[in-house]
Design a protein around this motif. Sequence first.
Motif, PDB file in Angstrom:
ATOM      1  N   LEU A 169       0.822  -0.974   0.110  1.00 52.83           N
ATOM      2  CA  LEU A 169       0.026   0.067   0.065  1.00 52.83           C
ATOM      3  C   LEU A 169       0.980   1.297   0.175  1.00 52.83           C
ATOM      4  O   LEU A 169       0.526   2.376  -0.661  1.00 52.83           O
ATOM      5  CB  LEU A 169      -1.161  -0.097   1.168  1.00 52.83           C
ATOM      6  N   GLU A 170       1.835   1.154   0.825  1.00 60.31           N
ATOM      7  CA  GLU A 170       2.890   2.234   0.695  1.00 60.31           C
ATOM      8  C   GLU A 170       3.651   2.687  -0.400  1.00 60.31           C
ATOM      9  O   GLU A 170       3.620   3.932  -0.973  1.00 60.31           O
ATOM     10  CB  GLU A 170       3.761   2.252   1.959  1.00 60.31           C
ATOM     11  N   GLY A 171       3.775   1.465  -1.271  1.00 60.07           N
ATOM     12  CA  GLY A 171       4.493   1.678  -2.490  1.00 60.07           C
ATOM     13  C   GLY A 171       3.609   2.287  -3.471  1.00 60.07           C
ATOM     14  O   GLY A 171       3.678   3.159  -4.272  1.00 60.07           O
ATOM     15  N   LEU A 172       2.177   1.849  -3.387  1.00 62.63           N
ATOM     16  CA  LEU A 172       1.487   2.298  -4.394  1.00 62.63           C
ATOM     17  C   LEU A 172       1.063   3.752  -4.103  1.00 62.63           C
ATOM     18  O   LEU A 172       0.836   4.612  -4.973  1.00 62.63           O
ATOM     19  CB  LEU A 172      -0.058   1.719  -4.363  1.00 62.63           C
ATOM     20  N   LYS A 174       3.014   5.968  -2.790  1.00 65.63           N
ATOM     21  CA  LYS A 174       4.265   6.610  -2.841  1.00 65.63           C
ATOM     22  C   LYS A 174       4.728   7.558  -1.537  1.00 65.63           C
ATOM     23  O   LYS A 174       4.710   8.709  -1.481  1.00 65.63           O
ATOM     24  CB  LYS A 174       4.353   7.400  -4.096  1.00 65.63           C
ATOM     25  N   HIS A 175       4.390   6.644  -0.424  1.00 70.35           N
ATOM     26  CA  HIS A 175       4.538   7.210   0.954  1.00 70.35           C
ATOM     27  C   HIS A 175       4.852   6.168   2.032  1.00 70.35           C
ATOM     28  O   HIS A 175       4.240   5.214   1.732  1.00 70.35           O
ATOM     29  CB  HIS A 175       3.231   8.187   1.266  1.00 70.35           C
ATOM     30  N   ARG A 176       5.599   6.499   2.961  1.00 69.90           N
ATOM     31  CA  ARG A 176       5.923   5.539   3.976  1.00 69.90           C
ATOM     32  C   ARG A 176       4.949   5.620   5.191  1.00 69.90           C
ATOM     33  O   ARG A 176       5.132   4.846   6.098  1.00 69.90           O
ATOM     34  CB  ARG A 176       7.242   5.495   4.142  1.00 69.90           C
ATOM     35  N   GLY A 177       3.823   6.444   5.026  1.00 72.12           N
ATOM     36  CA  GLY A 177       2.902   6.204   6.166  1.00 72.12           C
ATOM     37  C   GLY A 177       3.086   7.221   7.340  1.00 72.12           C
ATOM     38  O   GLY A 177       2.001   7.110   8.126  1.00 72.12           O
ATOM     39  N   SER A 178       4.426   7.484   7.642  1.00 72.67           N
ATOM     40  CA  SER A 178       4.169   8.160   9.055  1.00 72.67           C
ATOM     41  C   SER A 178       4.537   9.660   8.454  1.00 72.67           C
ATOM     42  O   SER A 178       4.581  10.178   7.169  1.00 72.67           O
ATOM     43  CB  SER A 178       5.568   7.864   9.882  1.00 72.67           C
TER      44      SER A 178
END
Length: 372
Positions: A169-172, A174-178
């Motif tokens: 999901l983070e790859g899709l 383009k963000h590492r979530g934090s």
Amino acid sequence: MPARPDTDQFQQLFLHDIPLMDVRAPVEFSQGAFPQAENIPLMNDQERHAVGIRYKESGQEAALELGHSLVRDSIKSERIAAWQDFARRHPHGYLYCFRGGLRSRLVQSWLAETGLEYPLIQGGYKALRRYLIDTLEAEVARQSLVLVSGRTGTGKTRLLVQLPKQVDLEGLAKHRGSSFGRTLEPQPSQIDFENALAINLLKTGTQPGPLYLEDESRLVGRCALPLSLREKMARSPMIILERTLDERIDIILEDYVVNMALAFQDRFGQETGFAQFSEFLRDSLARLRKRLGGARYQQLDSVMVEALESQASRGDLTGHRVWIHELLTGYYDPMYDYQLANRQGEVLHQGSLDDLLDWTASRPSANALTGL
């Protein structure tokens, strides 16, 4: 060779990444498209706007007349050449406009006048988008999910990408979530994120076993997880990746300091890149200011500034370990403990990366794993 027919076989288009030529205006493409689509518009944004006004004021025939007057001579030749180039590069592709109507059929006819028959997608973008919305809901309902959980810095994505059936999901997004999760690549639009997610779910749906997803909050950056997926994730079982605090600090130092500094410097040059990296890091911390409280934020910001100065002048990364340690133990870990205590899903297994890889490899089926 006979001309290929127009198609409404949407599943095959997405399962096999068939190249798509999107002839809508750039502004339409930017609002939502598909991963395998290339935008080669019939009209640019200004031309489309003018034709739209004419359509509202005087009807379809007047709008078509204006469109033909705007896209003619050298402009028409250039656009036909671009369509021809796409068709020759992708002989098995298709073209589409918004509804598969006037624009795509006009492009199709202009190509045919040059001797090149190229098929279109019936129903156009609207039909493709509707198919993916329905596919996403169906796959979320059908597939068994297992979440990859763990404290911040355990390297959950490193585990996830080694699992047999997973969607990053983070790859899709383009963000590492934090708060520190931004990258140098812009995030996709919400529609692009949903389209890519639906396609990934469609592809994984053909594989056996449970689908592994990283345990995410409602937002991954600015991309929102679909409600149906969030609700299913909230009650899905999980595996928990464990690492020591020092190992987690090492991972965060590598991912968010060393690698991000190099990425900025590769993009903008050594001096300007490091300055922009420093701004990025401090801005990421500032996003937590309200949650940290003013005094703790100021203290951590001062530590970070000193760490950046030492990194720039001597290549010394020691100072970064201080603020990382403080954020993990004083902010991220308590938040994770609270969230884990309030989760519905069963903890199936926990351990090191190798432990979890061995455990997931030994699972015979989705039903045996999840009980769903």
